[in-house]
Design a protein around this motif. Structure first.
Motif, PDB file in Angstrom:
ATOM      1  N   LYS A   1      41.283  42.713  33.722  1.00  0.00           N
ATOM      2  CA  LYS A   1      40.336  42.362  34.779  1.00  0.00           C
ATOM      3  C   LYS A   1      41.017  41.975  36.089  1.00  0.00           C
ATOM      4  O   LYS A   1      40.345  41.658  37.064  1.00  0.00           O
ATOM      5  CB  LYS A   1      39.444  41.199  34.313  1.00  0.00           C
ATOM      6  CG  LYS A   1      38.541  41.542  33.140  1.00  0.00           C
ATOM      7  CD  LYS A   1      37.684  40.350  32.734  1.00  0.00           C
ATOM      8  CE  LYS A   1      36.762  40.692  31.574  1.00  0.00           C
ATOM      9  NZ  LYS A   1      35.941  39.524  31.159  1.00  0.00           N
TER      10      LYS A   1
ATOM     11  N   SER B   1      43.338  42.247  39.579  1.00  0.00           N
ATOM     12  CA  SER B   1      43.602  43.185  40.664  1.00  0.00           C
ATOM     13  C   SER B   1      45.066  43.590  40.658  1.00  0.00           C
ATOM     14  O   SER B   1      45.911  42.956  40.004  1.00  0.00           O
ATOM     15  CB  SER B   1      43.262  42.542  42.012  1.00  0.00           C
ATOM     16  OG  SER B   1      44.175  41.482  42.284  1.00  0.00           O
ATOM     17  N   GLY B   2      45.383  44.631  41.412  1.00  0.00           N
ATOM     18  CA  GLY B   2      46.772  45.076  41.519  1.00  0.00           C
ATOM     19  C   GLY B   2      47.692  43.999  42.061  1.00  0.00           C
ATOM     20  O   GLY B   2      48.808  43.818  41.574  1.00  0.00           O
ATOM     21  N   ASN B   3      47.224  43.268  43.056  1.00  0.00           N
ATOM     22  CA  ASN B   3      48.040  42.191  43.628  1.00  0.00           C
ATOM     23  C   ASN B   3      48.269  41.080  42.620  1.00  0.00           C
ATOM     24  O   ASN B   3      49.368  40.511  42.538  1.00  0.00           O
ATOM     25  CB  ASN B   3      47.372  41.631  44.886  1.00  0.00           C
ATOM     26  CG  ASN B   3      47.483  42.564  46.068  1.00  0.00           C
ATOM     27  OD1 ASN B   3      48.342  43.445  46.091  1.00  0.00           O
ATOM     28  ND2 ASN B   3      46.620  42.384  47.056  1.00  0.00           N
ATOM     29  N   ARG B   4      47.234  40.760  41.863  1.00  0.00           N
ATOM     30  CA  ARG B   4      47.380  39.701  40.860  1.00  0.00           C
ATOM     31  C   ARG B   4      48.307  40.141  39.732  1.00  0.00           C
ATOM     32  O   ARG B   4      49.094  39.333  39.227  1.00  0.00           O
ATOM     33  CB  ARG B   4      45.998  39.317  40.313  1.00  0.00           C
ATOM     34  CG  ARG B   4      46.029  38.145  39.339  1.00  0.00           C
ATOM     35  CD  ARG B   4      46.590  36.888  39.976  1.00  0.00           C
ATOM     36  NE  ARG B   4      46.825  35.844  39.002  1.00  0.00           N
ATOM     37  CZ  ARG B   4      47.891  35.062  38.995  1.00  0.00           C
ATOM     38  NH1 ARG B   4      48.824  35.198  39.917  1.00  0.00           N
ATOM     39  NH2 ARG B   4      48.035  34.132  38.071  1.00  0.00           N
TER      40      ARG B   4
END
Length: 232
Positions: A77, A79-82
């Motif tokens: 779930k 994001s790419g940054n996370r």
């Protein structure tokens, strides 16, 4: 590193790639837990799916289906940054070919992942020095990779993985580029780090390397076919 219970919880993980209009399944309904402080070898022949599974554990890729809880967070779930932050903060990668930047010193290579955490130059320097001391290379911290032996380069790579004390050390064929004696020294260091509380996951095709772990997960044709504790 004092926590207990599952650090990794994988349930019904499946993953495939589309080729010529068809989906080729690489992982099929994989489920297992890895607790804090474990030393696990994931083993399988070429094409077994172990490298894909490593990419999933390392948050380098996301499975098509199933669940992956890492330290209580559902990875699918994020994001790419996370995911990039998770890789930086929670996973220390150790690669077969070291992946050191040739123009940087040992200390500067160790500092690299800490830059992305936004740490000050002073903080990075202290943490890199501590990590290099931990692997016995404090006297080589200003040397470039070309001035180090293969074993010393892998120690720098281990120090880089240790810097910032991520909960997971994920090692991909960590002795694959080393001679037998140097490989044994590196594995002894990895075992010592595990004894100090680090959670270690080694990806390998080598039965002798896997035998040094406390637990073996064997993958074949994308399926988990064995999950056992090593005696002793």
């Amino acid at each position: 590193m004092t926590a207990s219970g599952p650090l990794i919880q994988i349930r019904d993980m499946s993953h495939g790639y589309k080729m010529a209009g068809e989906t080729m399944m690489v992982l099929k309904d994989i489920s297992f837990d890895i607790d804090y402080g474990e030393f696990v070898a994931i083993i399988g022949p070429s094409g077994s799916g172990k490298s894909t599974l490593m990419n999933m554990i390392g948050c380098l890729d996301i499975s098509n289906s199933g669940s992956y809880l890492l330290d209580g967070q559902e990875v699918r779930k994020l994001s790419g940054n996370r995911l990039a932050s998770i890789r930086n903060e929670k996973i220390g990668f150790i690669f077969q070919n070291f992946n050191l930047l040739p123009k940087l010193s040992a200390a500067e290579n160790v500092e690299l992942p800490l830059i992305y955490r936004g740490l000050s130059a002073r903080e990075r320097k202290v943490m890199a020095q501590e990590a290099l001391q931990k692997v016995g290379l404090e006297e080589r911290m200003h040397h470039r990779p070309s001035e180090l032996s293969g074993g010393q380069q892998q120690r720098v790579a281990i120090a880089r993985a240790l810097a910032g004390t991520p909960p997971i050390l994920l090692a991909d064929e960590p002795t694959g580029a080393l001679d037998t004696r140097t490989g044994a020294e590196v594995m002894q260091m990895i075992k010592e780090l595990n004894a100090q509380g680090h959670t270690v996951i080694v990806i390998t095709h080598d039965l002798e390397i896997a035998a040094q772990a406390k637990r073996i997960i064997r993958i074949q044709d994308g399926v988990l076919v064995e999950d056992r504790r090593n005696a002793g």
